[in-house]
Design an enzyme around this catalytic site. Structure first.
Site, PDB file in Angstrom:
ATOM      1  N   GLU A 178      -3.312  -1.761 -13.404  1.00  0.00           N
ATOM      2  CA  GLU A 178      -4.158  -0.570 -13.516  1.00  0.00           C
ATOM      3  C   GLU A 178      -3.378   0.584 -14.143  1.00  0.00           C
ATOM      4  O   GLU A 178      -3.864   1.274 -15.043  1.00  0.00           O
ATOM      5  CB  GLU A 178      -4.684  -0.186 -12.136  1.00  0.00           C
ATOM      6  CG  GLU A 178      -5.767   0.863 -12.143  1.00  0.00           C
ATOM      7  CD  GLU A 178      -6.351   1.113 -10.756  1.00  0.00           C
ATOM      8  OE1 GLU A 178      -7.055   2.129 -10.613  1.00  0.00           O
ATOM      9  OE2 GLU A 178      -6.106   0.324  -9.833  1.00  0.00           O
ATOM     10  N   SER A 210      -6.595   4.433  -4.503  1.00  0.00           N
ATOM     11  CA  SER A 210      -5.190   4.309  -4.912  1.00  0.00           C
ATOM     12  C   SER A 210      -4.850   5.360  -5.959  1.00  0.00           C
ATOM     13  O   SER A 210      -5.728   5.992  -6.548  1.00  0.00           O
ATOM     14  CB  SER A 210      -4.916   2.908  -5.472  1.00  0.00           C
ATOM     15  OG  SER A 210      -5.657   2.685  -6.665  1.00  0.00           O
ATOM     16  N   THR A 211      -3.541   5.526  -6.185  1.00  0.00           N
ATOM     17  CA  THR A 211      -3.069   6.444  -7.227  1.00  0.00           C
ATOM     18  C   THR A 211      -1.973   5.756  -8.017  1.00  0.00           C
ATOM     19  O   THR A 211      -1.221   4.942  -7.465  1.00  0.00           O
ATOM     20  CB  THR A 211      -2.574   7.773  -6.623  1.00  0.00           C
ATOM     21  OG1 THR A 211      -2.296   8.690  -7.683  1.00  0.00           O
ATOM     22  CG2 THR A 211      -1.316   7.601  -5.792  1.00  0.00           C
TER      23      THR A 211
END
Length: 435
Positions: A178, A210-211
């Protein structure tokens, strides 16, 4: 001697088909068939290097929404990356994970979004236009059997669609991918993605669950000082290899961080428990839903509120979890998007269309203002104090950015959504060999 007459190819075909005894309706069908295979057979009347147009449909199944990106590309040289001509984008809330107990509704969501693809991609191109869905943190946070039921439902919708369904067309995406694919997207759109590139931009993506942080290190020590090897990942493109610092923190997206700060992560007795926070207005009490679960939340009428106390609450979500890269060079421009952008707009820091440049201290200053005036604020955006404080804490105490670091807040780059979806599409066509 009679002069010879040369008929245009379509008219010549029409005459031949009529002579063969076909009806006009059959002739029309035959002409359509010829048109549909025109892109498959070599056209001897056109130069071999003529640009061609092709399409791709990418679904982003995020924790707070499902988005469809329909890309139109122009390819002039198979050895180079294509030119992105257009993007059609649409989104629906909530995310697929909200339908964990009713996966057929998730299938209906995808079916609705496919209508956008049908309107955007010419009918004759449907059968060779790939349709792909990648799910992110929302499904990663679910129990495996519930996540799989959702994926199976999406696969069924894809299989009954008129589009090309590649192998592995529906899956949960790895968090590292990602970050890498978002980096590829932004650097492709900013013109930095080419062999031997010296100047690139970093990315900061803040989703619901998420980050991600990803950048191309300039110093070897950045690579050598990572806590574990999987903070460094690479990919191959245009006969070049890129080695990136990248990490995805599951549970540190904005919505998941709210849960953790409230102490509601994995909590039991949700039907009677009220989760209080000094990050919320003292008199505020309401229901809040994430991932298909509803929580009772409120301010603390008998306790403290404001920035200082809120910061201590969100610090426990960040401290000891987020690794600080050795190098966050000022020369490394970072693009911040998703909830970084959305909350900066909500706080009045940037324009909702144009975006803008902000220093990290701008988030801090605005967070203090919002948190210390909560009693005077309307409860229209009760989580703004918590969200702005968390973003400040994530940037400063998490990643270790200086307060003077400039960030480019953006939703779109060159009129295209800033996300991993474009990078994932390029990966599909070019096999970037992410490792």
């Amino acid at each position: 001697m009679k002069p010879s007459v040369t008929l245009p190819p379509p008219l010549l075909l029409l005459v031949l088909l009529v002579v063969a005894g076909l009806s006009r309706a059959q002739v029309k069908t035959s002409l359509l068939d010829l048109t549909s295979i025109r892109g498959v057979l070599p056209n001897l009347s056109r130069p071999a290097n003529l640009s061609r147009i092709f399409y791709a449909v990418m679904f982003d199944a995020g924790s707070t929404g499902t988005r469809i990106h329909v890309y139109t590309f122009i390819q002039s040289d198979s050895e180079e990356l294509p030119v992105l001509d257009n993007e059609m984008f649409h989104s629906i809330k909530p995310g697929l994970s909200a339908y964990a107990d009713s996966p057929e509704v998730a299938g209906h969501t995808v079916r609705m979004l496919l209508k956008v693809a049908k309107k955007t991609v010419p009918r004759l191109e449907w059968k060779r236009t790939p349709v792909i869905l990648r799910a992110t943190a929302g499904l990663r946070l679910l129990a495996p059997e519930k996540a799989q039921a959702l994926l199976d439902q999406v696969q069924h919708v894809f299989d009954e669609s008129p589009f090309l369904v590649p192998d592995n067309s529906v899956s949960i995406m790895d968090g590292t991918n990602e970050g890498i694919l978002a980096w590829i997207s932004v650097n492709f759109l900013t013109g930095h993605l080419h062999p031997q590139t010296k100047k690139t931009v970093g990315i900061l993506d803040l989703g619901g669950g998420s980050t991600q942080i990803t950048f191309l290190p300039k110093l070897r020590k950045t690579i050598d000082s990572v806590p574990v090897a999987d903070y460094i990942a690479g990919f191959d493109l245009l006969n070049s290899s890129f080695e990136l610092y990248t990490h995805s923190y599951l549970g540190n997206g904005l919505m998941a961080a709210r849960l953790a700060a409230l102490g509601a992560l994995g909590a039991e007795g949700l039907e009677w428990r009220v989760f209080k926070s000094s990050c919320l207005p003292k008199k505020f009490q309401d229901e809040w839903s994430f991932g298909g679960i509803t929580y009772q939340v409120s301010g603390d009428p008998d306790g403290y509120s404001g920035y200082k106390h809120c910061y201590q609450e969100v610090l426990k979500v960040v401290k000891g979890i987020i690794h600080q890269p050795y190098e966050l060079e000022d020369s490394n421009v970072f693009y911040a998007f998703s909830y970084y952008f959305d909350r900066a707009v909500d706080a009045g820091l940037i324009d909702g269309v144009k975006g803008g440049m902000l220093e990290v201290r701008d988030f801090k200053k605005r967070a203090k203002e919002v948190c210390n005036k909560m009693t005077k604020n309307s409860v229209g955006n009760p989580f703004l104090c918590m969200d702005m404080t968390y973003i400040t804490c994530l940037l400063k105490d998490g990643f270790g950015f200086k307060e003077s670091t400039m960030l480019q807040l953006t939703k779109k780059v060159n009129n295209v959504e800033a996300s991993w979806a474009l990078g994932a599409t390029l990966d599909h066509f070019h096999n970037l060999k992410i490792h």
